[in-house]
Write a protein that holds these residues in place. Structure first.
Motif, short mmCIF file in Angstrom:
data_model
loop_
_atom_site.label_atom_id
_atom_site.label_comp_id
_atom_site.label_asym_id
_atom_site.label_seq_id
_atom_site.Cartn_x
_atom_site.Cartn_y
_atom_site.Cartn_z
N ARG A 85 -9.85 18.57 2.52
CA ARG A 85 -9.66 19.84 3.20
C ARG A 85 -9.32 20.94 2.19
O ARG A 85 -8.86 20.66 1.08
N SER A 86 -9.51 22.16 2.59
CA SER A 86 -9.21 23.28 1.71
C SER A 86 -7.70 23.49 1.62
O SER A 86 -6.93 22.96 2.42
N LEU A 87 -7.28 24.27 0.64
CA LEU A 87 -5.86 24.54 0.45
C LEU A 87 -5.34 25.39 1.61
O LEU A 87 -5.91 26.43 1.94
N GLU A 88 -4.24 24.94 2.20
CA GLU A 88 -3.69 25.62 3.36
C GLU A 88 -2.18 25.78 3.21
O GLU A 88 -1.58 25.31 2.24
N LYS A 89 -1.59 26.43 4.20
CA LYS A 89 -0.14 26.57 4.22
C LYS A 89 0.51 25.24 4.57
O LYS A 89 -0.07 24.41 5.25
N ALA A 90 1.75 25.08 4.09
CA ALA A 90 2.50 23.87 4.41
C ALA A 90 2.83 23.85 5.90
O ALA A 90 3.24 24.86 6.47
N GLU A 91 2.68 22.67 6.53
CA GLU A 91 2.93 22.54 7.95
C GLU A 91 4.37 22.15 8.24
O GLU A 91 4.99 22.65 9.17
N THR A 92 4.93 21.23 7.46
CA THR A 92 6.27 20.71 7.74
C THR A 92 7.37 21.46 7.00
O THR A 92 8.54 21.29 7.33
N GLU A 93 7.02 22.25 5.99
CA GLU A 93 8.02 23.00 5.22
C GLU A 93 7.58 24.46 5.15
O GLU A 93 6.88 24.86 4.23
N SER A 94 7.99 25.24 6.12
CA SER A 94 7.59 26.64 6.17
C SER A 94 8.59 27.50 5.40
O SER A 94 9.80 27.24 5.42
N LEU A 95 8.08 28.51 4.72
CA LEU A 95 8.90 29.42 3.92
C LEU A 95 8.60 30.86 4.31
O LEU A 95 7.47 31.20 4.68
N VAL A 96 9.63 31.72 4.21
CA VAL A 96 9.43 33.14 4.39
C VAL A 96 9.03 33.79 3.07
O VAL A 96 8.09 34.59 3.01
N LEU A 97 9.73 33.44 2.00
CA LEU A 97 9.41 33.93 0.66
C LEU A 97 8.89 32.79 -0.19
O LEU A 97 9.16 31.63 0.08
N GLY A 98 8.16 33.14 -1.24
CA GLY A 98 7.66 32.14 -2.16
C GLY A 98 6.24 31.72 -1.86
O GLY A 98 5.64 32.13 -0.85
N PRO A 99 5.64 30.87 -2.73
CA PRO A 99 4.25 30.41 -2.54
C PRO A 99 4.10 29.64 -1.24
O PRO A 99 4.97 28.89 -0.83
N LYS A 100 2.96 29.83 -0.59
CA LYS A 100 2.70 29.18 0.69
C LYS A 100 1.75 27.99 0.57
O LYS A 100 1.57 27.25 1.52
N MET A 101 1.12 27.82 -0.58
CA MET A 101 0.11 26.77 -0.74
C MET A 101 0.76 25.40 -0.74
O MET A 101 1.87 25.21 -1.24
N SER A 102 0.06 24.42 -0.17
CA SER A 102 0.57 23.06 -0.11
C SER A 102 -0.41 22.11 -0.80
O SER A 102 -1.55 22.47 -1.10
N PHE A 103 0.04 20.89 -1.03
CA PHE A 103 -0.81 19.86 -1.61
C PHE A 103 -1.84 19.40 -0.58
O PHE A 103 -1.69 19.62 0.62
N THR A 104 -2.89 18.72 -1.06
CA THR A 104 -3.94 18.17 -0.20
C THR A 104 -3.99 16.65 -0.38
O THR A 104 -3.15 16.06 -1.05
N GLU A 105 -5.01 16.03 0.23
CA GLU A 105 -5.14 14.57 0.14
C GLU A 105 -5.83 14.11 -1.13
O GLU A 105 -5.94 12.91 -1.36
N SER A 106 -6.30 15.02 -1.97
CA SER A 106 -6.98 14.65 -3.22
C SER A 106 -5.98 14.68 -4.37
O SER A 106 -5.36 15.71 -4.65
N ILE A 107 -5.84 13.57 -5.06
CA ILE A 107 -4.87 13.50 -6.15
C ILE A 107 -5.31 14.37 -7.33
O ILE A 107 -4.47 14.95 -8.03
N ASP A 108 -6.62 14.49 -7.55
CA ASP A 108 -7.10 15.35 -8.64
C ASP A 108 -6.77 16.82 -8.35
O ASP A 108 -6.34 17.55 -9.25
#
Length: 488
Positions: free
Chosen positions: A116-139
């Motif tokens: 899947r493409s890079l998306e916002k974190a679902e379980t750890e939401s932030l108001v400030l700071g980077p919003k990008m989360s990890f994906t299922e690909s280790i690379d």
């Protein structure tokens, strides 16, 4: 395309893959030599296969293993010594090349990975700071980490776990910061895992636990790259698992589960207040309902007269004792929470709000519970949501039930017994062999600013000693001030 002959080496690779129907072989005749290219048709990029492998081999004047390994326009190339090794690479989406007369094969990476493409974190939401989360690909995850941690001492060690379903695992740490003993402990525990498969990083974290029978999580799971980067710079270790969007961070303490990277992004005054509210919310979540049961059952004399009249009037139609009333409402809240988590987002939110209001009002009107307990249970539920870690939030919700039972048996004394047992249990826990309640026990005053309080940045010149970092110093505030004065 061709099927395999039982008399050549290619057939041995097919046996390793159980003669899968999607296993294909392209045979090329090149200058008197036969070249077989094996691959699983649904795992590869067919454009790369045609342009960078088949066409390249066909155009060569002299085909040999060394020449292809040196000249193939593919980024990842590996020499395979056995048919089993070739089959392993084919399962991962590589193509394996076998040249007639050669004793080894060649694996080239032309995998077409689905992610899947890079998306916002679902379980750890932030108001400030980077919003990008990890994906299922280790690379992809390692790529994201290297963008966040550009330190040349960043180490990413590759390991494989699983005998039937091998899975790639990466142990990441800063070489001159992380404690060598912690690193060796992680690698030893990973190497000692003799298991068929590891489905997810959360499963791996359970396999690495110091204490199996505790309900408290001993490793932190995060999907935020900035949180992992912050933890690595403090001397901790990260563990990536392929096909999992969460990363394991260790060693951790009890207080690590109540920290967020947002505490760093906000000013220290606001962070201190929010952290205090978070801790108070956790305390209220665990003890509000047990205190209600204990006081109403045994210690009603401590309630002010005006409030006692209100509570008595509210409970006048309730046929159950306080403990049954409290357990009934807590169970109802847990049902609403679980149902909301399993339903689609919009439906789950609506069901949680409407269900809570309707069931709460109906329970009061029917005489199953009192208005006061509805407020207390709602506050307890809100308090559990203040835990940034989902696992710790679930643990806190579970703790309420045995403490309610103790409060029903012995009142405030029962709550004190429950707190004492809980503290003794926490004092015995460790994470990767390190004390779970550090820096409270063993007491380290210098590390308290990383656990309970939040101070201005100038007080964070040293890394927490709890993690035993090799390089303790982060910066020198006094030297920075001197340079500033000289510049002025």
């Amino acid at each position: 395309m061709m099927w395999f002959s039982k008399k050549n080496r290619v057939d041995e690779v097919a046996k390793q893959l159980a003669h899968s129907p999607d296993l294909m072989c392209r045979r090329i005749q090149c200058k008197g030599k036969t070249v077989d290219v094996l691959f699983l048709s649904n795992l590869i990029n067919h454009d790369h296969l045609q342009q960078n492998v088949l066409a390249f081999i066909h155009d060569q004047e002299d085909v040999s293993l060394k020449q292809l390994a040196r000249c193939l326009p593919i980024g990842a190339v590996h020499v395979c010594e056995t048919e089993k090794e070739m089959a392993s690479y084919i399962r991962d989406g590589w193509a394996c090349i076998y040249i007639e007369g050669e004793t080894h094969g060649l694996a080239v990476n032309i995998a077409e990975k689905v992610e899947r493409s890079l998306e916002k974190a679902e379980t750890e939401s932030l108001v400030l700071g980077p919003k990008m989360s990890f994906t299922e690909s280790i690379d992809t995850n390692i790529h994201i980490l290297r963008q966040n941690v550009t330190d040349t001492k960043l180490v990413t060690e590759k390991m494989t776990i699983g005998m039937r379903n091998p899975l790639e695992v990466r142990v990441v740490y800063i070489e001159d910061i992380a404690d060598e003993e912690n690193v060796q402990t992680v690698k030893q525990r990973l190497s000692e895992l003799h298991i068929d498969e590891v489905i997810d990083s959360s499963v791996l974290a359970q396999l690495l636990d110091d204490h199996v029978y505790t309900i408290f999580p001993q490793y932190l799971l995060t999907e935020l790259p900035d949180r992992l980067a912050y933890s690595l710079m403090k001397g901790r270790i990260g563990i990536f698992v392929d096909r999992s969007p969460t990363v394991i961070i260790c060693p951790t303490t009890f207080f690590s589960f109540f920290e967020t990277t947002e505490d760093i992004y906000l000013r220290w005054t606001m962070s201190k207040v929010l952290r205090a509210i978070r801790m108070l919310g956790i305390f209220a979540s665990i003890f509000l309902s047990p205190l209600y049961v204990a006081i109403i059952t045994y210690h009603y004399e401590v309630i002010p007269s005006a409030l006692l009249l209100t509570i008595g009037e509210s409970r006048s139609r309730v046929p159950f004792p306080p403990v049954i009333e409290a357990l009934l409402l807590e169970f109802m809240i847990e049902l609403l929470r679980e149902a909301g988590a399993r339903l689609p987002t919009k439906v789950g939110q609506t069901m949680g709000i409407v269900g809570g209001i309707v069931l709460g009002q109906a329970a009061v009107d029917a005489g199953f519970t009192s208005n006061v307990l509805i407020i207390i249970v709602a506050l307890s539920a809100l308090g559990s949501f203040t835990a940034p870690s989902y696992e710790m939030g679930a643990t806190i919700r579970i703790l309420r039930f045995p403490i309610i039972l103790l409060a029903a048996l012995w009142g405030l004394a029962g709550i004190l017994i429950g707190v004492s047992v809980l503290l003794i249990h926490l004092l015995k826990l460790t994470s990767l062999g390190r004390p779970y309640l550090s820096p409270v026990y063993p007491f380290r005053f210098a590390d308290m600013k990383y656990a309970l309080i939040r101070l201005p940045q100038k007080f964070y010149s040293e890394r927490p000693k709890t993690n035993r970092p090799q390089n303790v110093r982060r910066f020198s505030w006094r030297e920075a001030m001197k340079r500033k004065d000289l510049d002025e």
